[in-house]
Enzyme design. Sequence first.
Site, short mmCIF file in Angstrom:
data_model
loop_
_atom_site.label_atom_id
_atom_site.label_comp_id
_atom_site.label_asym_id
_atom_site.label_seq_id
_atom_site.Cartn_x
_atom_site.Cartn_y
_atom_site.Cartn_z
CG HIS A 1 14.99 14.89 -55.03
ND1 HIS A 1 15.41 14.93 -56.35
CD2 HIS A 1 15.68 15.86 -54.38
CE1 HIS A 1 16.32 15.89 -56.48
NE2 HIS A 1 16.49 16.47 -55.31
CG HIS B 1 14.24 20.63 -54.59
ND1 HIS B 1 15.11 21.70 -54.57
CD2 HIS B 1 14.98 19.55 -54.92
CE1 HIS B 1 16.31 21.29 -54.90
NE2 HIS B 1 16.28 19.98 -55.11
CD GLU C 1 22.53 19.09 -59.51
OE1 GLU C 1 21.58 19.31 -60.30
OE2 GLU C 1 23.26 18.09 -59.58
P1 AMP Z 1 19.08 19.02 -56.05
O1 AMP Z 1 20.41 18.42 -56.42
O2 AMP Z 1 18.51 18.38 -54.81
O3 AMP Z 1 19.13 20.53 -55.96
O4 AMP Z 1 18.10 18.60 -57.21
C1 AMP Z 1 17.75 19.46 -58.24
C2 AMP Z 1 16.95 18.64 -59.22
O5 AMP Z 1 16.26 19.50 -60.08
C3 AMP Z 1 17.80 17.70 -60.09
O6 AMP Z 1 17.39 16.35 -59.88
C4 AMP Z 1 17.49 18.19 -61.51
O7 AMP Z 1 17.42 17.13 -62.44
C5 AMP Z 1 16.16 18.89 -61.33
N1 AMP Z 1 15.87 19.94 -62.29
C6 AMP Z 1 16.65 20.97 -62.65
N2 AMP Z 1 16.04 21.75 -63.55
C7 AMP Z 1 14.82 21.19 -63.76
C8 AMP Z 1 13.71 21.52 -64.58
N3 AMP Z 1 13.72 22.61 -65.39
N4 AMP Z 1 12.62 20.72 -64.55
C9 AMP Z 1 12.59 19.64 -63.76
N5 AMP Z 1 13.61 19.27 -62.95
C10 AMP Z 1 14.71 20.03 -62.96
#
Ligand code: AMP
Length: 114
Positions: free
Chosen positions: A101, A99, A94
């Site tokens: 997790h 990053h 997203e």
């Molecule tokens: P991905 O789907 O691997 O790109 O994960 C993106 C992650 O970023 C998701 O788990 C979101 O909940 C997290 N996320 C998005 N915006 C923020 C934010 N401002 N602070 C902390 N986490 C975030």
Amino acid sequence: MTTIFSKIIAKEIPADIVYQDDWVTAFRDIHPQAPTHILIVPNKEIATVNDVFPEDEAILGRMFVVAKQIATEQGIAESGYRLIVNCGADGGQEVYHLHMHLVGGRKLGRMLPN
Ligand code: AMP
């Protein structure tokens, strides 16, 4: 491409930062999927795994070292945890700033749904 993660790294917007050094920043996911859900992010703007190059090897290595350190600090190193890196649309990415997790604190079950 600059994303919200660069603003978090620069402390221009708030986040629950648990670790930061010259190479990586780690902060709690805003929508945690488990008791521990922390994102480990290179400070350098790398969009996806597809945008990783050999000169980034030290940064990528640091992400794993920091993951282990945080898992230990969070008390989940022994019980176990999962490191996830999504890439692109089918990978469910997203935010287009690479990053990792770090997810744990409960039994996570199968890695992928059937
Ligand atoms: P991905 O789907 O691997 O790109 O994960 C993106 C992650 O970023 C998701 O788990 C979101 O909940 C997290 N996320 C998005 N915006 C923020 C934010 N401002 N602070 C902390 N986490 C975030």
